[in-house]
Enzyme design. Sequence first.
Site, PDB file in Angstrom:
ATOM      1  N   LYS A 185       0.844  -1.192   0.000  1.00  0.00           N
ATOM      2  CA  LYS A 185       0.000   0.000   0.000  1.00  0.00           C
ATOM      3  C   LYS A 185       0.873   1.234   0.000  1.00  0.00           C
ATOM      4  O   LYS A 185       1.809   1.339   0.802  1.00  0.00           O
ATOM      5  CB  LYS A 185      -0.888  -0.011   1.264  1.00  0.00           C
TER       6      LYS A 185
ATOM      7  N   GLN B   9       7.195   4.175   3.812  1.00  0.00           N
ATOM      8  CA  GLN B   9       5.801   3.741   3.862  1.00  0.00           C
ATOM      9  C   GLN B   9       5.638   2.444   4.671  1.00  0.00           C
ATOM     10  O   GLN B   9       4.625   2.248   5.329  1.00  0.00           O
ATOM     11  CB  GLN B   9       5.283   3.539   2.428  1.00  0.00           C
TER      12      GLN B   9
ATOM     13  N   LYS C  22       5.614   3.573   8.263  1.00  0.00           N
ATOM     14  CA  LYS C  22       4.413   4.395   8.499  1.00  0.00           C
ATOM     15  C   LYS C  22       3.177   3.504   8.603  1.00  0.00           C
ATOM     16  O   LYS C  22       2.386   3.619   9.531  1.00  0.00           O
ATOM     17  CB  LYS C  22       4.239   5.381   7.329  1.00  0.00           C
TER      18      LYS C  22
ATOM     19  N   LYS D  80       5.404   2.053  -3.140  1.00  0.00           N
ATOM     20  CA  LYS D  80       5.275   3.395  -3.726  1.00  0.00           C
ATOM     21  C   LYS D  80       5.469   3.246  -5.229  1.00  0.00           C
ATOM     22  O   LYS D  80       6.105   2.298  -5.696  1.00  0.00           O
ATOM     23  CB  LYS D  80       6.351   4.330  -3.155  1.00  0.00           C
TER      24      LYS D  80
ATOM     25  N   GLY E  85      -2.987   8.196  -4.166  1.00  0.00           N
ATOM     26  CA  GLY E  85      -2.402   9.410  -4.751  1.00  0.00           C
ATOM     27  C   GLY E  85      -1.149   9.864  -4.013  1.00  0.00           C
ATOM     28  O   GLY E  85      -0.783   9.327  -2.976  1.00  0.00           O
ATOM     29  N   ASP E  86      -0.490  10.822  -4.575  1.00  0.00           N
ATOM     30  CA  ASP E  86       0.644  11.509  -3.939  1.00  0.00           C
ATOM     31  C   ASP E  86       0.841  12.784  -4.762  1.00  0.00           C
ATOM     32  O   ASP E  86      -0.102  13.224  -5.452  1.00  0.00           O
ATOM     33  CB  ASP E  86       1.902  10.620  -3.944  1.00  0.00           C
TER      34      ASP E  86
ATOM     35  N   THR F 219      -4.781  13.550   5.364  1.00  0.00           N
ATOM     36  CA  THR F 219      -3.366  13.732   5.732  1.00  0.00           C
ATOM     37  C   THR F 219      -3.169  15.052   6.489  1.00  0.00           C
ATOM     38  O   THR F 219      -2.509  15.088   7.535  1.00  0.00           O
ATOM     39  CB  THR F 219      -2.470  13.684   4.477  1.00  0.00           C
TER      40      THR F 219
ATOM     41  N   ASN G  29      -2.691  19.192  -1.670  1.00  0.00           N
ATOM     42  CA  ASN G  29      -3.681  18.489  -0.865  1.00  0.00           C
ATOM     43  C   ASN G  29      -3.359  18.552   0.631  1.00  0.00           C
ATOM     44  O   ASN G  29      -4.221  18.894   1.449  1.00  0.00           O
ATOM     45  CB  ASN G  29      -3.733  17.028  -1.350  1.00  0.00           C
TER      46      ASN G  29
ATOM     47  N   SER H 258      -7.161   5.754   3.766  1.00  0.00           N
ATOM     48  CA  SER H 258      -7.106   4.852   2.613  1.00  0.00           C
ATOM     49  C   SER H 258      -7.481   3.441   3.039  1.00  0.00           C
ATOM     50  O   SER H 258      -8.212   2.731   2.341  1.00  0.00           O
ATOM     51  CB  SER H 258      -5.690   4.835   2.018  1.00  0.00           C
TER      52      SER H 258
HETATM   53  P1  NDP Z   1       0.355  18.088  -4.170  1.00  0.00           P
HETATM   54  O1  NDP Z   1       0.874  17.771  -5.499  1.00  0.00           O
HETATM   55  O2  NDP Z   1      -1.118  18.191  -3.966  1.00  0.00           O
HETATM   56  O3  NDP Z   1       1.015  19.429  -3.613  1.00  0.00           O
HETATM   57  C1  NDP Z   1       2.391  19.641  -3.493  1.00  0.00           C
HETATM   58  C2  NDP Z   1       2.558  21.126  -3.254  1.00  0.00           C
HETATM   59  O4  NDP Z   1       3.891  21.401  -2.899  1.00  0.00           O
HETATM   60  C3  NDP Z   1       2.245  21.943  -4.503  1.00  0.00           C
HETATM   61  O5  NDP Z   1       1.561  23.097  -4.135  1.00  0.00           O
HETATM   62  C4  NDP Z   1       3.639  22.283  -5.061  1.00  0.00           C
HETATM   63  O6  NDP Z   1       3.699  23.497  -5.786  1.00  0.00           O
HETATM   64  C5  NDP Z   1       4.376  22.452  -3.747  1.00  0.00           C
HETATM   65  N1  NDP Z   1       5.797  22.280  -3.947  1.00  0.00           N
HETATM   66  C6  NDP Z   1       6.446  21.287  -4.571  1.00  0.00           C
HETATM   67  N2  NDP Z   1       7.753  21.490  -4.535  1.00  0.00           N
HETATM   68  C7  NDP Z   1       7.936  22.643  -3.864  1.00  0.00           C
HETATM   69  C8  NDP Z   1       9.064  23.383  -3.476  1.00  0.00           C
HETATM   70  N3  NDP Z   1      10.282  22.962  -3.750  1.00  0.00           N
HETATM   71  N4  NDP Z   1       8.845  24.531  -2.783  1.00  0.00           N
HETATM   72  C9  NDP Z   1       7.606  24.943  -2.475  1.00  0.00           C
HETATM   73  N5  NDP Z   1       6.507  24.286  -2.816  1.00  0.00           N
HETATM   74  C10 NDP Z   1       6.678  23.158  -3.482  1.00  0.00           C
HETATM   75  O7  NDP Z   1       0.974  16.979  -3.181  1.00  0.00           O
HETATM   76  P2  NDP Z   1       0.455  16.530  -1.762  1.00  0.00           P
HETATM   77  O8  NDP Z   1      -0.040  17.687  -0.997  1.00  0.00           O
HETATM   78  O9  NDP Z   1      -0.397  15.348  -1.933  1.00  0.00           O
HETATM   79  O10 NDP Z   1       1.824  15.991  -1.122  1.00  0.00           O
HETATM   80  C11 NDP Z   1       2.744  16.853  -0.459  1.00  0.00           C
HETATM   81  C12 NDP Z   1       3.693  16.011   0.371  1.00  0.00           C
HETATM   82  O11 NDP Z   1       2.955  15.206   1.304  1.00  0.00           O
HETATM   83  C13 NDP Z   1       4.553  15.024  -0.416  1.00  0.00           C
HETATM   84  O12 NDP Z   1       5.784  14.885   0.236  1.00  0.00           O
HETATM   85  C14 NDP Z   1       3.775  13.715  -0.293  1.00  0.00           C
HETATM   86  O13 NDP Z   1       4.593  12.583  -0.462  1.00  0.00           O
HETATM   87  C15 NDP Z   1       3.281  13.832   1.146  1.00  0.00           C
HETATM   88  N6  NDP Z   1       2.132  13.012   1.485  1.00  0.00           N
HETATM   89  C16 NDP Z   1       0.951  13.141   0.806  1.00  0.00           C
HETATM   90  C17 NDP Z   1      -0.131  12.381   1.176  1.00  0.00           C
HETATM   91  C18 NDP Z   1      -1.472  12.583   0.569  1.00  0.00           C
HETATM   92  O14 NDP Z   1      -2.445  12.040   1.122  1.00  0.00           O
HETATM   93  N7  NDP Z   1      -1.618  13.333  -0.506  1.00  0.00           N
HETATM   94  C19 NDP Z   1      -0.024  11.354   2.222  1.00  0.00           C
HETATM   95  C20 NDP Z   1       1.230  11.374   2.939  1.00  0.00           C
HETATM   96  C21 NDP Z   1       2.263  12.145   2.539  1.00  0.00           C
HETATM   97  P3  NDP Z   1       3.081  23.643  -7.272  1.00  0.00           P
HETATM   98  O15 NDP Z   1       1.601  23.789  -7.037  1.00  0.00           O
HETATM   99  O16 NDP Z   1       3.718  24.859  -7.814  1.00  0.00           O
HETATM  100  O17 NDP Z   1       3.431  22.378  -7.988  1.00  0.00           O
END
Ligand code: NDP
Length: 451
Positions: free
Chosen positions: A90, A111, A114, A126, A165-166, A209, A241, A384
């Site tokens: 997962k 993961q 976690k 992943k 998703g991620d 999350t 997200n 999830s």
């Molecule tokens: P999204 O794609 O929804 O959002 C990522 C955000 O981070 C975007 O706004 C992106 O900007 C921004 N970003 C990326 N790189 C940079 C940077 N170098 N500096 C500033 N902003 C940046 O992803 P998620 O919110 O889903 O995931 C974010 C993190 O959380 C990841 O590490 C992911 O692995 C982790 N995560 C997510 C889960 C989930 O349920 N979604 C679960 C557990 C962990 P832009 O809009 O310009 O691309």
Amino acid sequence: MTIAEQEIKRFENHNCAEDGVFYQAMEEVIYSIAPLLESDKKYTKYAIMKRLVVPDRIIKFKVTWLDDNNNIQVNTGYRVQFNNALGPYKGGLRFHPTVNEGVLKFLGFEQILKNSLTGLPIGGAKGGSDFDPKGKSDFEVMKFCSAFMTELHKYIGPRMDVPAGDIGVGGREIAYLFGVYKKITSTYEGVLTGKPFFFGGSLMRPEATGYGAVYFTESMLEIEQKEPLDGKICVVSGAGNVATHAIEKLLQIGAIPVTCSDSSGTIYDSRGIDVELLKDIKLNKRQSLTEYAKRHPEAKYIPVSEYPENGHAVWDIPCYAAFPCATQNELTELDAQNLIQNGCVSVTEGANMPSTPQAIALLQSHNVCFAPAKAANAGGVVVSEFEMSQNASMSRWSFEKVDEKLKDTMQKICKRVALTAKDYGVEGNYVDGANIAGFKKVADAMIAEGI
Ligand code: NDP
């Protein structure tokens, strides 16, 4: 040589150029679990670390698709099925140009621990692709997802491997992927989580999350006898997200989240982020944060170009609690220094491994409560798993029920991590507590299941 040093040495031989972040994650875990390895020699006898650092399998495939100009595009797809000692593989799928085998090995390895910490029956995996959904039309994203799933479907299933998703993979992408899986296999089963609610998704999966990270922080602050978040200034990085829903929950509990950021810049809105506007700009319209500044001219927009060294300005803003929710290694030692100088009391990792090892060491040495990703952002995978349960029993849970169960699970994870740290002589160290508790459960299952 200590057991931890021997493990690190063995792992160095497997190290390849792309494995930088994987090595970083590995090293942290090995040093963290050293007290367990020293006190119980069975983990060395059964070569658990040696076995755990090698994925069960890495599936790598070509993804060929046609863009809107009828040009043929080629990307690489991956699924790293790391460990299924506790349940089906997962873990999420990431679509981003920086995706490679090393990044996915790091994410898959994290993961495992976690998912173990959640107490739920799920293994670790992943996957993803170097495809960049940014700037692509809906049709292009659909065509890519179709080509990607045409290959991936051979390796997944509700009792085998359940992706989610991620970064770059939200409800739109999961829906396209699900549609193709259904078409190819002629089955309607819970093979992906994060589906839209009206065809099999769980309520609260999008929020899970971010909300979970805030629930974890509340619990940690209570255990550490610090003041609660109510009325406190918080800084959040990211605008996707995780960040958006962390901001939403902070507002709901009376905290004041004043920042968010994307890859182009940072918004500082001292009155508190307008979360409905943020959702509309980033989650619905996929626009840049410059749009936020246009709609709220009193908020300050700081472009990345003004912070060439460490990316964005979030960590310079005085706060009580910080939530890095964007990407890996975004919070550096310099950022940690700024947070400490400005009186920050807690840092919660919403993203996966957003803080560098140097930043973590500095924060911990200054008694900043530090909640590591594998515990604090487990809310997504928790819901999830709730989605898998609902799909398997053909039932639907209410928002309130999911929220209550999520909160309860996050509080239990937090208490377990704190207790484990205490039991192993590192009270207050949530990194070591999470690594030991997560590792022990998987390791015991691996021993029980034999080689
Ligand atoms: P999204 O794609 O929804 O959002 C990522 C955000 O981070 C975007 O706004 C992106 O900007 C921004 N970003 C990326 N790189 C940079 C940077 N170098 N500096 C500033 N902003 C940046 O992803 P998620 O919110 O889903 O995931 C974010 C993190 O959380 C990841 O590490 C992911 O692995 C982790 N995560 C997510 C889960 C989930 O349920 N979604 C679960 C557990 C962990 P832009 O809009 O310009 O691309």
